[in-house]
Design a protein around this motif. Structure first.
Motif, short mmCIF file in Angstrom:
data_model
loop_
_atom_site.label_atom_id
_atom_site.label_comp_id
_atom_site.label_asym_id
_atom_site.label_seq_id
_atom_site.Cartn_x
_atom_site.Cartn_y
_atom_site.Cartn_z
N PRO A 12 72.42 11.33 44.00
CA PRO A 12 72.99 12.38 45.00
C PRO A 12 71.97 13.68 45.25
N VAL A 13 71.18 13.88 44.12
CA VAL A 13 70.17 15.00 44.39
C VAL A 13 69.14 14.66 45.34
N LYS A 14 68.50 13.43 45.14
CA LYS A 14 67.64 13.08 46.16
C LYS A 14 68.12 12.98 47.79
N ARG A 90 61.51 5.97 27.21
CA ARG A 90 62.66 6.02 26.26
C ARG A 90 63.88 6.81 26.98
N VAL A 91 63.46 7.96 27.48
CA VAL A 91 64.49 8.78 28.01
C VAL A 91 64.95 8.18 29.28
N MET A 92 64.10 7.57 30.20
CA MET A 92 64.43 6.75 31.40
C MET A 92 65.30 5.73 30.78
N ASP A 93 65.00 5.01 29.86
CA ASP A 93 65.87 3.79 29.32
C ASP A 93 67.14 4.23 28.99
N SER A 94 67.24 5.39 28.47
CA SER A 94 68.66 6.11 28.05
C SER A 94 69.50 6.51 29.18
N GLY A 95 69.27 6.39 30.33
CA GLY A 95 70.19 6.88 31.36
C GLY A 95 69.78 7.81 32.31
N ALA A 96 68.32 8.71 32.25
CA ALA A 96 68.15 9.52 33.05
C ALA A 96 67.78 9.37 34.50
N MET A 97 67.88 10.19 35.38
CA MET A 97 67.65 9.82 36.75
C MET A 97 66.52 10.40 37.23
N ARG A 115 53.07 7.00 36.62
CA ARG A 115 53.13 5.80 35.98
C ARG A 115 53.92 5.69 34.77
N ALA A 116 54.23 6.84 34.24
CA ALA A 116 55.14 6.79 32.88
C ALA A 116 56.73 6.54 33.48
N ILE A 117 57.10 6.94 34.61
CA ILE A 117 58.43 6.76 35.11
C ILE A 117 58.70 5.53 35.98
N LYS A 118 57.64 4.97 36.79
CA LYS A 118 57.87 3.79 37.55
C LYS A 118 57.33 2.63 36.85
N HIS A 119 57.58 1.50 37.49
CA HIS A 119 57.27 0.07 37.05
C HIS A 119 56.10 -0.14 37.96
N ARG A 146 63.32 -2.35 41.58
CA ARG A 146 63.46 -1.68 42.77
C ARG A 146 64.55 -0.49 42.84
N GLU A 147 65.63 -0.86 42.32
CA GLU A 147 66.76 0.18 42.39
C GLU A 147 66.39 1.25 41.52
N LEU A 148 65.73 1.17 40.07
CA LEU A 148 65.38 2.21 39.27
C LEU A 148 64.52 3.15 39.90
N ASP A 149 63.21 2.46 40.43
CA ASP A 149 62.21 3.08 40.97
C ASP A 149 62.37 3.97 42.45
N GLN A 150 63.35 3.52 43.14
CA GLN A 150 63.67 4.06 44.56
C GLN A 150 64.59 5.30 44.13
N ALA A 151 65.37 5.07 42.91
CA ALA A 151 66.43 6.35 42.64
C ALA A 151 65.76 7.39 41.89
N SER A 152 65.04 7.12 40.95
CA SER A 152 64.43 8.06 39.99
C SER A 152 63.52 9.05 40.48
#
Length: 263
Positions: A12-14, A90-97, A115-119, A146-152
């Motif tokens: 929602p923020v993006k 690990r933070v991203m794998d725990s649910g952060a957006m 690089r650390a956030i995206k695949h 695709r879902e994770l990288d577009q939303a994060s």
């Protein structure tokens, strides 16, 4: 009906920032329970960011709050202490957006954040499998990526002379979503600690706003929670994301106000 072109995961923020709408965030440094997600939603905040830089927050507590936020439509971001790729993953794998990194000073550091956030192909993050952001649905690996990288979100904080000088280069990095001006630390670095209406702070905001405008990136305001007049000024100039203050200051302020009612 969901198709490959219809994302399951929304940020929602993006979305609000993309529409030119203001976004208001509360920083969490004190509360360790999921209640804070409901409090933020009821108070009307669009986002919270868990501050792991200036607190004793554990990864477990941060992850629980992130998951609660995701279920309520409040975008959870986490500020990590620095560019530690293993912690960020690990933070991203725990649910952060999204991840906020303090003190980014160069385009190279901004690229390391992405690089650390995206695949792959944008980054180097390992695929963990079913994701809490997607409520642990079993989906094809390419769809999860695709879902994770577009939303994060990848957020670089500008709070030093070096970061300020490199602001345009940082904003130009593919995958960086927002530059967040940390006015408190920046004022200290500039030798004008706490002087938020100083011309140097104003010039810094103008430079970051201009750098982001040229590169199609969002601008965040940090460290000005006590100066809504300045926040409104920089919003009018193009900033969209507002860090309004942290739960400690909010609780302290409300407690002091309540006590004074009985004098």
């Amino acid at each position: 009906m969901t198709t490959e072109t219809t994302p399951l995961l929304r940020n929602p923020v993006k979305e609000k920032l993309s529409r030119g709408e203001p976004v208001y965030s509360m920083t969490v440094r004190l509360v360790r329970t999921v209640d804070i997600a409901s409090i933020a939603r009821t108070a009307g905040f669009d986002s919270i960011y868990v501050d792991m830089e200036h607190s004793s927050f554990s990864l477990e507590a941060a992850g629980q709050i992130c998951m609660a936020c995701n279920s309520l439509g409040v975008t959870p971001l986490v500020r990590v202490p620095g560019l530690d790729a293993s912690l960020i993953a690990r933070v991203m794998d725990s649910g952060a957006m999204g991840i906020i990194v303090p003190g980014v000073q160069s385009a190279d550091e901004a690229r390391a954040l992405v690089r650390a956030i995206k695949h792959a192909p944008w980054g180097e993050r390992s695929l963990a499998g079913a994701a809490p952001q997607l409520h642990y649905q079993t989906l094809p690996a390419d769809q999860v990526v695709r879902e994770l990288d577009q939303a994060s979100m990848a957020v670089a904080m500008i709070e030093s002379r070096a970061g300020l000088e490199a602001a345009e280069a940082i904003a130009a990095v593919e995958g960086i979503d927002m530059l967040l001006v940390g006015a408190s630390d920046l004022s200290v670095e500039l030798g004008i600690a706490g002087e938020m209406d100083h011309p140097q702070v104003h010039d810094a905001f103008l430079h970051v706003i201009d750098s982001c405008r040229k590169n199609g990136k969002f601008v965040g305001i940090g460290g000005l929670g006590g100066r809504p007049d300045l926040i409104r000024k920089y919003q009018d100039l193009g900033a969209g994301f507002v860090s309004t203050g942290n739960d400690i200051s909010m609780l302290s302020g409300a407690a002091a106000q309540k006590r004074k009612q009985f004098d």
